[in-house]
Design a protein around this motif. Structure first.
Motif, PDB file in Angstrom:
ATOM      1  N   ASN A 159       0.892  -1.161  -0.053  1.00 14.38           N
ATOM      2  CA  ASN A 159       0.148   0.010   0.102  1.00 14.38           C
ATOM      3  C   ASN A 159       0.795   1.282   0.082  1.00 14.38           C
ATOM      4  OD1 ASN A 159      -3.000  -0.955   0.303  1.00 14.38           O
ATOM      5  ND2 ASN A 159      -1.776  -2.015   1.805  1.00 14.38           N
ATOM      6  N   GLY A 160       1.978   1.281   0.535  1.00 14.15           N
ATOM      7  CA  GLY A 160       2.932   2.405   0.646  1.00 14.15           C
ATOM      8  C   GLY A 160       2.278   3.325   1.588  1.00 14.15           C
ATOM      9  N   TYR A 161       3.004   4.458   1.755  1.00 14.41           N
ATOM     10  CA  TYR A 161       2.632   5.627   2.650  1.00 14.41           C
ATOM     11  C   TYR A 161       2.239   6.791   1.994  1.00 14.41           C
ATOM     12  CZ  TYR A 161       5.535   2.856   6.184  1.00 14.41           C
ATOM     13  OH  TYR A 161       5.958   1.974   7.210  1.00 14.41           O
ATOM     14  N   THR A 162       1.462   7.499   2.401  1.00 16.65           N
ATOM     15  CA  THR A 162       0.962   8.847   1.918  1.00 16.65           C
ATOM     16  C   THR A 162       1.843   9.782   2.529  1.00 16.65           C
ATOM     17  OG1 THR A 162      -0.614   9.372   3.968  1.00 16.65           O
ATOM     18  CG2 THR A 162      -1.371   8.371   1.939  1.00 16.65           C
ATOM     19  N   ALA A 163       1.914  10.805   2.089  1.00 13.69           N
ATOM     20  CA  ALA A 163       2.870  12.010   2.453  1.00 13.69           C
ATOM     21  C   ALA A 163       2.593  12.330   4.021  1.00 13.69           C
ATOM     22  CB  ALA A 163       2.518  13.384   1.750  1.00 13.69           C
ATOM     23  N   ALA A 164       1.411  12.442   4.493  1.00 14.19           N
ATOM     24  CA  ALA A 164       1.068  12.485   5.576  1.00 14.19           C
ATOM     25  C   ALA A 164       1.363  11.496   6.744  1.00 14.19           C
ATOM     26  CB  ALA A 164      -0.828  12.812   5.903  1.00 14.19           C
ATOM     27  N   GLU A 165       1.562  10.137   6.182  1.00 13.42           N
ATOM     28  CA  GLU A 165       1.869   9.119   7.080  1.00 13.42           C
ATOM     29  C   GLU A 165       3.431   9.099   7.303  1.00 13.42           C
ATOM     30  OE1 GLU A 165      -1.356   5.769   6.251  1.00 13.42           O
ATOM     31  OE2 GLU A 165       0.078   5.944   4.661  1.00 13.42           O
ATOM     32  N   VAL A 166       4.050   9.457   5.893  1.00 11.00           N
ATOM     33  CA  VAL A 166       5.670   9.799   6.245  1.00 11.00           C
ATOM     34  C   VAL A 166       5.873  10.884   7.276  1.00 11.00           C
ATOM     35  CG1 VAL A 166       7.750  10.453   5.137  1.00 11.00           C
ATOM     36  CG2 VAL A 166       6.165   9.055   3.931  1.00 11.00           C
ATOM     37  N   ILE A 167       5.221  11.836   7.318  1.00  8.70           N
ATOM     38  CA  ILE A 167       5.522  12.977   8.236  1.00  8.70           C
ATOM     39  C   ILE A 167       5.049  12.477   9.676  1.00  8.70           C
ATOM     40  CG2 ILE A 167       4.492  15.170   9.035  1.00  8.70           C
ATOM     41  CD1 ILE A 167       4.336  15.984   6.336  1.00  8.70           C
ATOM     42  N   GLU A 168       3.835  11.645   9.905  1.00  4.45           N
ATOM     43  CA  GLU A 168       3.619  10.996  11.109  1.00  4.45           C
ATOM     44  C   GLU A 168       4.715  10.184  11.384  1.00  4.45           C
ATOM     45  OE1 GLU A 168       1.323  11.057  14.505  1.00  4.45           O
ATOM     46  OE2 GLU A 168       1.089  12.258  12.674  1.00  4.45           O
ATOM     47  N   TYR A 169       5.455   9.363  10.494  1.00  8.73           N
ATOM     48  CA  TYR A 169       6.183   8.562  10.822  1.00  8.73           C
ATOM     49  C   TYR A 169       7.580   9.313  11.542  1.00  8.73           C
ATOM     50  CZ  TYR A 169      10.128   5.327  10.666  1.00  8.73           C
ATOM     51  OH  TYR A 169      11.391   4.589  10.719  1.00  8.73           O
ATOM     52  N   LEU A 170       7.814  10.045  10.853  1.00  8.17           N
ATOM     53  CA  LEU A 170       9.115  10.984  10.989  1.00  8.17           C
ATOM     54  C   LEU A 170       8.936  11.535  12.531  1.00  8.17           C
ATOM     55  CD1 LEU A 170       9.922  12.706   7.759  1.00  8.17           C
ATOM     56  CD2 LEU A 170      11.533  11.089   8.876  1.00  8.17           C
ATOM     57  N   LYS A 171       7.884  12.028  12.724  1.00  6.72           N
ATOM     58  CA  LYS A 171       7.464  12.520  14.233  1.00  6.72           C
ATOM     59  C   LYS A 171       7.666  11.649  15.325  1.00  6.72           C
ATOM     60  CE  LYS A 171       4.555  16.450  12.783  1.00  6.72           C
ATOM     61  NZ  LYS A 171       3.125  16.938  12.806  1.00  6.72           N
ATOM     62  N   SER A 172       7.058  10.482  14.793  1.00  7.41           N
ATOM     63  CA  SER A 172       7.449   9.267  16.019  1.00  7.41           C
ATOM     64  C   SER A 172       8.769   8.840  16.264  1.00  7.41           C
ATOM     65  CB  SER A 172       6.661   8.154  15.042  1.00  7.41           C
ATOM     66  OG  SER A 172       7.090   7.211  14.336  1.00  7.41           O
ATOM     67  N   GLU A 173       9.674   8.999  15.218  1.00  5.50           N
ATOM     68  CA  GLU A 173      11.333   8.931  15.355  1.00  5.50           C
ATOM     69  C   GLU A 173      11.831  10.185  15.843  1.00  5.50           C
ATOM     70  OE1 GLU A 173      12.409   6.044  14.795  1.00  5.50           O
ATOM     71  OE2 GLU A 173      10.598   5.405  14.600  1.00  5.50           O
ATOM     72  N   GLY A 174      11.006  11.310  16.191  1.00  4.64           N
ATOM     73  CA  GLY A 174      11.702  12.357  16.814  1.00  4.64           C
ATOM     74  C   GLY A 174      11.996  13.297  15.761  1.00  4.64           C
ATOM     75  N   GLU A 175      11.664  13.226  14.666  1.00  7.17           N
ATOM     76  CA  GLU A 175      12.056  14.040  13.496  1.00  7.17           C
ATOM     77  C   GLU A 175      10.843  15.121  13.049  1.00  7.17           C
ATOM     78  OE1 GLU A 175      14.792  14.911  12.146  1.00  7.17           O
ATOM     79  OE2 GLU A 175      16.098  13.440  12.800  1.00  7.17           O
ATOM     80  N   ASP A 176      10.862  16.456  13.561  1.00  8.82           N
ATOM     81  CA  ASP A 176       9.570  17.036  13.532  1.00  8.82           C
ATOM     82  C   ASP A 176       9.993  18.330  12.458  1.00  8.82           C
ATOM     83  OD1 ASP A 176      11.272  18.540  15.184  1.00  8.82           O
ATOM     84  OD2 ASP A 176       9.509  19.260  16.526  1.00  8.82           O
ATOM     85  N   TYR A 177      10.942  17.948  11.475  1.00 12.90           N
ATOM     86  CA  TYR A 177      11.364  19.021  10.505  1.00 12.90           C
ATOM     87  C   TYR A 177      10.063  19.400   9.611  1.00 12.90           C
ATOM     88  CZ  TYR A 177      14.374  21.247   7.069  1.00 12.90           C
ATOM     89  OH  TYR A 177      14.761  22.171   6.416  1.00 12.90           O
ATOM     90  N   PHE A 178       9.103  18.619   9.302  1.00 13.34           N
ATOM     91  CA  PHE A 178       8.128  18.886   8.690  1.00 13.34           C
ATOM     92  C   PHE A 178       6.871  18.726   9.485  1.00 13.34           C
ATOM     93  CE2 PHE A 178      11.121  16.873   5.604  1.00 13.34           C
ATOM     94  CZ  PHE A 178      11.263  17.863   4.823  1.00 13.34           C
ATOM     95  N   GLN A 179       5.924  20.056   8.974  1.00  6.41           N
ATOM     96  CA  GLN A 179       4.683  19.918   9.960  1.00  6.41           C
ATOM     97  C   GLN A 179       3.424  19.689   8.950  1.00  6.41           C
ATOM     98  OE1 GLN A 179       4.359  20.074  13.238  1.00  6.41           O
ATOM     99  NE2 GLN A 179       6.743  19.805  13.064  1.00  6.41           N
ATOM    100  N   GLN A 180       3.615  19.941   7.722  1.00  6.10           N
ATOM    101  CA  GLN A 180       2.498  19.906   6.749  1.00  6.10           C
ATOM    102  C   GLN A 180       3.090  19.042   5.467  1.00  6.10           C
ATOM    103  OE1 GLN A 180       1.439  23.963   6.028  1.00  6.10           O
ATOM    104  NE2 GLN A 180       0.211  24.086   7.929  1.00  6.10           N
ATOM    105  N   THR A 181       2.081  18.387   4.968  1.00  7.58           N
ATOM    106  CA  THR A 181       2.417  17.894   3.606  1.00  7.58           C
ATOM    107  C   THR A 181       2.829  18.834   2.609  1.00  7.58           C
ATOM    108  OG1 THR A 181       0.204  17.688   2.826  1.00  7.58           O
ATOM    109  CG2 THR A 181       0.722  15.759   4.243  1.00  7.58           C
ATOM    110  N   ARG A 182       2.219  19.973   2.397  1.00 12.03           N
ATOM    111  CA  ARG A 182       2.686  20.833   1.311  1.00 12.03           C
ATOM    112  C   ARG A 182       4.007  21.246   1.436  1.00 12.03           C
ATOM    113  NH1 ARG A 182      -0.995  26.192   0.777  1.00 12.03           N
ATOM    114  NH2 ARG A 182      -2.513  24.425   0.286  1.00 12.03           N
TER     115      ARG A 182
END
Length: 249
Positions: A159-182
């Motif tokens: 199924n892959g990941y959507t952009a929003a899911e990638v950002i959510e994954y990064l946040k779960s790993e402590g990387e909050d560089y991106f806040q929005q998919t845009r």
């Protein structure tokens, strides 16, 4: 084990012979079968039990009368607690009840169905015994591979990941560089990871192995991100972000 919750992907159109053999063993041991009332595996399992003259079956439904009832089986009405009007959200509560009411879960999965994916993860989280027939492999998944991380990997491989899911994954790993998919997509564009043609995001050739191409009615509609992208993106983010800027976008 006195009860088993059998579920599976609607996209699977017939019960594999190996699955029938497992159901035969369930019948031989007089284990109670818990099953839903949807099309697909639910209906086929009910029909198979009826052909085998096996009545130790309980059909769960969020309706007072199950949508499908093949034989003279017991039924159990599950009153949804959620206020959601979405059918999928309501049916989740029925599936959750079957997970909790059963001793183990038996899932016939195409590796893609989110409902089956959720049933597997819920069973693992509740320390239930789990058996999985992976239809894409025409075989049962080894018990050592029935872990949350392995199930996630299989699901995302299909199924892959959507952009929003990638950002959510990064946040779960402590990387909050991106806040929005845009902002995330803009950064990918600026770094020549993806391009935009006729309003559709597509991968640049050097990065094509990191993406899935989505199609709708035969036409390319966009991209999703593979497991390989997830492995790659954490390192990439560390390279592009200034040390003093933890949340630039």
């Amino acid at each position: 084990m006195s009860s088993v919750f059998i579920s599976g992907s609607i996209a699977i159109k017939s019960i594999p012979r190996s699955v029938e053999e497992s159901i035969n063993k369930i019948i031989d041991q007089n284990i109670q079968v818990l099953v839903g009332d949807a099309d697909g595996i639910d209906t086929m399992v009910q029909n198979y039990c009826k052909r085998c003259n096996y009545s130790n079956v309980t059909v769960y439904s969020i309706y007072s009368t199950p949508r499908y009832m093949a034989g003279k089986f017991d039924s159990k009405f599950i009153l949804p607690k959620t206020d959601s009007k979405k059918e999928r959200e309501l049916q989740k509560e029925k599936d959750a009840a079957m997970t909790l009411d059963s001793d183990y879960s038996f899932v016939v999965w195409d590796g893609k169905s989110k409902g089956s994916y959720n049933n597997i993860l819920r069973a693992i989280e509740n320390n239930k015994k789990v058996k999985i027939y992976l239809n894409t492999e025409n075989d049962f998944l080894e018990s050592s591979k029935i872990t949350s991380s392995e199930i996630e990997f299989i699901y995302r491989s299909n199924n892959g990941y959507t952009a929003a899911e990638v950002i959510e994954y990064l946040k779960s790993e402590g990387e909050d560089y991106f806040q929005q998919t845009r902002a995330f997509n803009k950064c990918l564009l600026e770094n020549n990871i993806i391009k935009k043609e006729d309003g559709i995001y597509l991968p640049m050739p050097d990065y094509s192995d990191l993406f899935m191409i989505e199609k709708y009615r035969g036409k390319v509609s966009g991209i999703k991100f593979k497991n390989e992208f997830i492995n790659w993106v954490e390192t990439w983010v560390k390279k592009i972000k200034p040390p003093e800027e933890q949340s630039l976008f």
